[in-house]
Scaffold this motif. Sequence first.
Motif, short mmCIF file in Angstrom:
data_model
loop_
_atom_site.label_atom_id
_atom_site.label_comp_id
_atom_site.label_asym_id
_atom_site.label_seq_id
_atom_site.Cartn_x
_atom_site.Cartn_y
_atom_site.Cartn_z
N THR A 7 15.35 5.10 10.29
CA THR A 7 14.70 5.96 11.28
C THR A 7 15.11 5.56 12.69
O THR A 7 15.61 4.45 12.93
N ASP A 8 14.90 6.47 13.63
CA ASP A 8 15.18 6.19 15.03
C ASP A 8 13.91 5.87 15.80
O ASP A 8 13.98 5.25 16.87
N LEU A 9 12.76 6.30 15.27
CA LEU A 9 11.52 6.16 16.02
C LEU A 9 10.34 6.24 15.07
O LEU A 9 10.30 7.10 14.19
N VAL A 10 9.39 5.31 15.23
CA VAL A 10 8.13 5.34 14.47
C VAL A 10 7.05 5.89 15.38
O VAL A 10 6.89 5.43 16.53
N VAL A 11 6.29 6.86 14.89
CA VAL A 11 5.21 7.47 15.67
C VAL A 11 3.89 7.15 14.99
O VAL A 11 3.72 7.35 13.78
N ILE A 12 2.93 6.65 15.79
CA ILE A 12 1.58 6.32 15.30
C ILE A 12 0.60 7.19 16.08
O ILE A 12 0.18 6.82 17.18
N PRO A 13 0.20 8.35 15.55
CA PRO A 13 -0.63 9.30 16.33
C PRO A 13 -2.13 9.18 16.08
O PRO A 13 -2.87 10.13 16.32
N SER A 14 -2.60 8.02 15.63
CA SER A 14 -3.99 7.87 15.18
C SER A 14 -5.01 8.20 16.26
O SER A 14 -4.76 8.01 17.47
N LEU A 15 -6.18 8.66 15.82
CA LEU A 15 -7.30 8.93 16.71
C LEU A 15 -8.20 7.71 16.85
O LEU A 15 -8.92 7.58 17.84
N SER A 16 -8.19 6.83 15.86
CA SER A 16 -9.03 5.65 15.88
C SER A 16 -8.41 4.60 14.97
O SER A 16 -8.03 4.91 13.84
N GLU A 17 -8.31 3.38 15.44
CA GLU A 17 -7.77 2.27 14.65
C GLU A 17 -8.41 0.97 15.13
O GLU A 17 -8.95 0.91 16.24
N ALA A 18 -8.34 -0.06 14.29
CA ALA A 18 -8.64 -1.41 14.73
C ALA A 18 -7.32 -2.09 15.09
O ALA A 18 -7.03 -2.37 16.24
N LEU A 19 -6.49 -2.31 14.07
CA LEU A 19 -5.13 -2.82 14.27
C LEU A 19 -4.30 -2.38 13.07
O LEU A 19 -4.31 -3.03 12.03
N PRO A 20 -3.59 -1.25 13.17
CA PRO A 20 -2.91 -0.69 11.99
C PRO A 20 -1.72 -1.53 11.55
O PRO A 20 -0.97 -2.04 12.37
N TYR A 21 -1.56 -1.63 10.24
CA TYR A 21 -0.45 -2.40 9.70
C TYR A 21 0.90 -1.77 10.02
O TYR A 21 1.91 -2.47 10.14
N VAL A 22 0.93 -0.45 10.16
CA VAL A 22 2.21 0.18 10.50
C VAL A 22 2.71 -0.31 11.85
O VAL A 22 3.93 -0.46 12.06
N ALA A 23 1.80 -0.62 12.77
CA ALA A 23 2.21 -1.15 14.07
C ALA A 23 2.82 -2.54 13.91
O ALA A 23 3.84 -2.87 14.54
N LEU A 24 2.21 -3.38 13.06
CA LEU A 24 2.75 -4.72 12.82
C LEU A 24 4.12 -4.63 12.14
O LEU A 24 5.04 -5.39 12.47
N GLU A 25 4.25 -3.72 11.17
CA GLU A 25 5.51 -3.58 10.45
C GLU A 25 6.62 -3.11 11.38
O GLU A 25 7.72 -3.69 11.41
N ALA A 26 6.34 -2.05 12.15
CA ALA A 26 7.37 -1.51 13.04
C ALA A 26 7.74 -2.52 14.13
O ALA A 26 8.92 -2.69 14.47
N GLY A 27 6.72 -3.21 14.69
CA GLY A 27 7.00 -4.19 15.73
C GLY A 27 7.79 -5.37 15.22
O GLY A 27 8.69 -5.87 15.91
N THR A 28 7.48 -5.84 14.01
CA THR A 28 8.19 -7.00 13.46
C THR A 28 9.63 -6.66 13.11
O THR A 28 10.54 -7.48 13.29
N ILE A 29 9.87 -5.46 12.63
CA ILE A 29 11.24 -5.05 12.30
C ILE A 29 12.03 -4.72 13.56
O ILE A 29 13.24 -4.91 13.62
#
Length: 441
Positions: free
Chosen positions: A314-336
């Motif tokens: 992919t070229d870009l990960v989009v996280i369009p959530s309305l409410s989160e605490a700390l989503p795992y997709v953010a940790l995965e995308a940031g770590t990679i």
Amino acid sequence: MVSSSFLKHPIPVGGEPRHVKSVTNMLIARGHKVALTIDDQHLSSASMPGLDATFSPTLLFPRLVNKAFPIDLAVYVAFWRFLRSWRPDIVHLHACLDFSLVPIIVAARAGVPVVVTVHSSWPVCFRHGLCYNEDGSCVERFSRRICSACLAYGRRIENKRRVPIAVMSVILLGAWWARRRVFRHVGRFIVPSAIVGRRIRDAGISTEQISAIPYDLPTDDFSVRSWVARPGGEGVRLLCVGRLEPGKGVQYLLHALREVCAVHPDLNLTLTVVGDGSFRPELEQLTASLDLRGAVRFIGAQLRSRLPDLYADTDLVVIPSLSEALPYVALEAGTIGVPVVATHVGGIPEIFGNDAIIVPPMDATALARGILAVLSDRDAANTRAARARERFRTNYGCDTMVNRIETVYAELRDSKTQIAHRPRSDSEAAFTRSVDPKRHR
């Protein structure tokens, strides 16, 4: 040392069960005995090797009743017997809705310290987890008021019974008073981000009871690799990972995608949506109505072991959530190290800082602008992603998280009182200031 947790699903498909599984496996690997307390009979010791015991209580009252006043007598008796036979050093809860107040009451009576990990901002609006308007239309969702209308609506949907809103308000006010008294017996509330800490503080939890321990990134079924920008000329590929529910905001992403395609029809843009849920039919219908069927792929839920390949492609990960605490997709995308556009919710702004494009939630136009900002300056986006990768790999490892959890366990176990009054580290002091800035001016 023992951790006992309520887990809603036998397969860790969401953030909470995935976190419970990760913590449980790490504690077992370090020689601790762990019992898992769940409300699903499908999970057994065989499905998670090393578990010392599993306990699945049977509810006496309907689930919706337990959500309003979560003290089920049948669970109380069963948990009391389990606690007396197993005799844990620590009771660690990961869900304080449904019948999860019972372990706090029973543990307090038995003199066992209690730790609660807060995976959402539940006490701010009492009925978090009961909300039937997760598309953002519920005006009480982020307020301190108790939303009795939502629970009354849920009562009609789930139990086919009508309860006057005024009656439900009285019930909820009494239940909230009871919860506040029960929460006094919690030794420590662990929160994954400062925003969640501030919300539970505003709901009446003492700052001294709150510790910030961000989630880790479990790597047992997720291969961490460095993202490499794809060569140009192959079109633009976007990725969205998450459950397909209204609160994840994919509907706003689809509208944003339509705006991006209108501005740059020559981009050959493709959005891959990974995940499944009750909102998928509506999203597929919206995709068709926006004439995006050729640009959007719904591939359903995927094993975590396949996610690294999807991130790499992919070229870009989009996280369009309305409410989160700390989503795992953010940790995965940031770590990679993939470029990220995300909404300003929960702990997302805290962990990314200036290393991602952050936009307001429930705003398709702002989301479109964020996507276009990344696509118009790929070099800057790649630089931000590389900075995030280095920081995430340092700060969000399993060992760091479990070390801090073990420290909390040891403090509560060794102290005579549930709340360990002790000098705090520099990082904890900084977190306390972020949770309660007025107090530290």
